[in-house]
Enzyme design. Sequence first.
Site, PDB file in Angstrom:
ATOM      1  N   ASP A 254       0.829  -1.201   0.000  1.00 51.07           N
ATOM      2  CA  ASP A 254       0.000   0.000   0.000  1.00 51.07           C
ATOM      3  C   ASP A 254       0.865   1.252   0.000  1.00 51.07           C
ATOM      4  OD1 ASP A 254      -2.907   1.167   0.821  1.00 51.07           O
ATOM      5  OD2 ASP A 254      -1.324   2.278   1.862  1.00 51.07           O
TER       6      ASP A 254
ATOM      7  N   TYR B  30       2.927  10.074  -0.572  1.00 50.42           N
ATOM      8  CA  TYR B  30       4.062   9.542   0.209  1.00 50.42           C
ATOM      9  C   TYR B  30       5.396   9.849  -0.480  1.00 50.42           C
ATOM     10  CZ  TYR B  30       0.404   6.683   2.478  1.00 50.42           C
ATOM     11  OH  TYR B  30      -0.726   6.245   3.112  1.00 50.42           O
TER      12      TYR B  30
ATOM     13  N   HIS C 166      -7.832   9.561  -1.758  1.00 51.46           N
ATOM     14  CA  HIS C 166      -7.149   9.551  -0.456  1.00 51.46           C
ATOM     15  C   HIS C 166      -7.976  10.211   0.664  1.00 51.46           C
ATOM     16  CE1 HIS C 166      -2.748   9.255   1.080  1.00 51.46           C
ATOM     17  NE2 HIS C 166      -3.586   9.055   2.065  1.00 51.46           N
TER      18      HIS C 166
ATOM     19  N   LYS D 280      -2.905   5.884  -4.158  1.00 51.83           N
ATOM     20  CA  LYS D 280      -4.020   6.796  -3.843  1.00 51.83           C
ATOM     21  C   LYS D 280      -3.857   8.133  -4.539  1.00 51.83           C
ATOM     22  CE  LYS D 280      -3.736   4.680   0.723  1.00 51.83           C
ATOM     23  NZ  LYS D 280      -2.307   4.626   1.073  1.00 51.83           N
TER      24      LYS D 280
END
Length: 278
Positions: free
Chosen positions: A49, A54, A116, A83
């Site tokens: 994931d 990120y 998200h 996401k």
Amino acid sequence: MINNLQDTTTLHNGVKMPRFGLGVYLVEEGPELENAVKTAIKHGYRSIDTAAIYGNEEGVGRGISAGLKEAGITREELFVTSKLWNADLGYESALAAYETSLKKLNLDYLDLYLIHWPVKGKFKEAWRALESIYKDGRVKAIGVSNFQIHHIDELDSVIKPMVNQVEYHPMLTQKELHHYCKEQGIQLEAWAPLMQGQLLDHPVIKEIADRYNKSIAQVIIRWDLQNGVVTIPKSTKESRIVENAAVFNFELTQEDMNLIDSLNENRRVGPDPDNFDF
Ligand code: NDP
């Protein structure tokens, strides 16, 4: 009984999603990241994931590629989630963001693509884009993250989300949301299952863990699985990657499940989906 690290749940469109996987939030690009992904795959993890925000999709992609090679498995045997970030919630920008994520991950499809956060006034349009990516056969499943019941209702969608990934742990058991998702055929997935490390000295869970000769982390992860919640604990350390996955040789009694359920304090580590400003 869920007795295998590679056990799957079947999403409402028939796609099989591993019940267990690796999270990589706050892991920066670099050898530690690539190694964590590779090591997890080597130890039998079949789900990874990540998210555009990120900033680590390229390293995750390299870790995946190395992991597949080392484990001798194919891309199809792995389940990869990313996401769509809040800045890209328009229709065209969402389509473009999906392509960017694929490119960075060096993949030609994702197994799951999530919105998200439910940014007011924006997520419905983004959902139309995800529906279109899905209808074009470019992604196996689509879903949402941090959606409350009313957000899901507001989607008013042709295609129901297959997954809702939310903060979920013994301090935040999300009973109402979980019940609603079950009714709707939406798979609940836990982020911060270990409350980002804040539960690892909890006295009640410790007492349970001692009785099973397991760690607190293992008991919490097992509790997720027995509750029918997909879970993606994050670690970059090989010993913990192994430890977190060693939860398929014991079963919590109903009494202990209830005891953990009763710890709920509706307490979050992350932002409140009804009150955030990013
Ligand atoms: P977790 O609850 O998974 O906790 C991770 C922390 O616990 C890390 O500090 C890790 O340290 C430590 N840890 C992991 N295993 C053990 C263990 N066995 N014993 C002791 N400490 C341990 O938090 P995350 O926020 O990372 O959540 C998991 C994943 O969910 C994320 O990585 C991300 O993929 C996703 N997520 C999604 C969000 C969303 O909005 N959709 C928001 C936040 C997360 P170490 O690495 O040093 O082992």
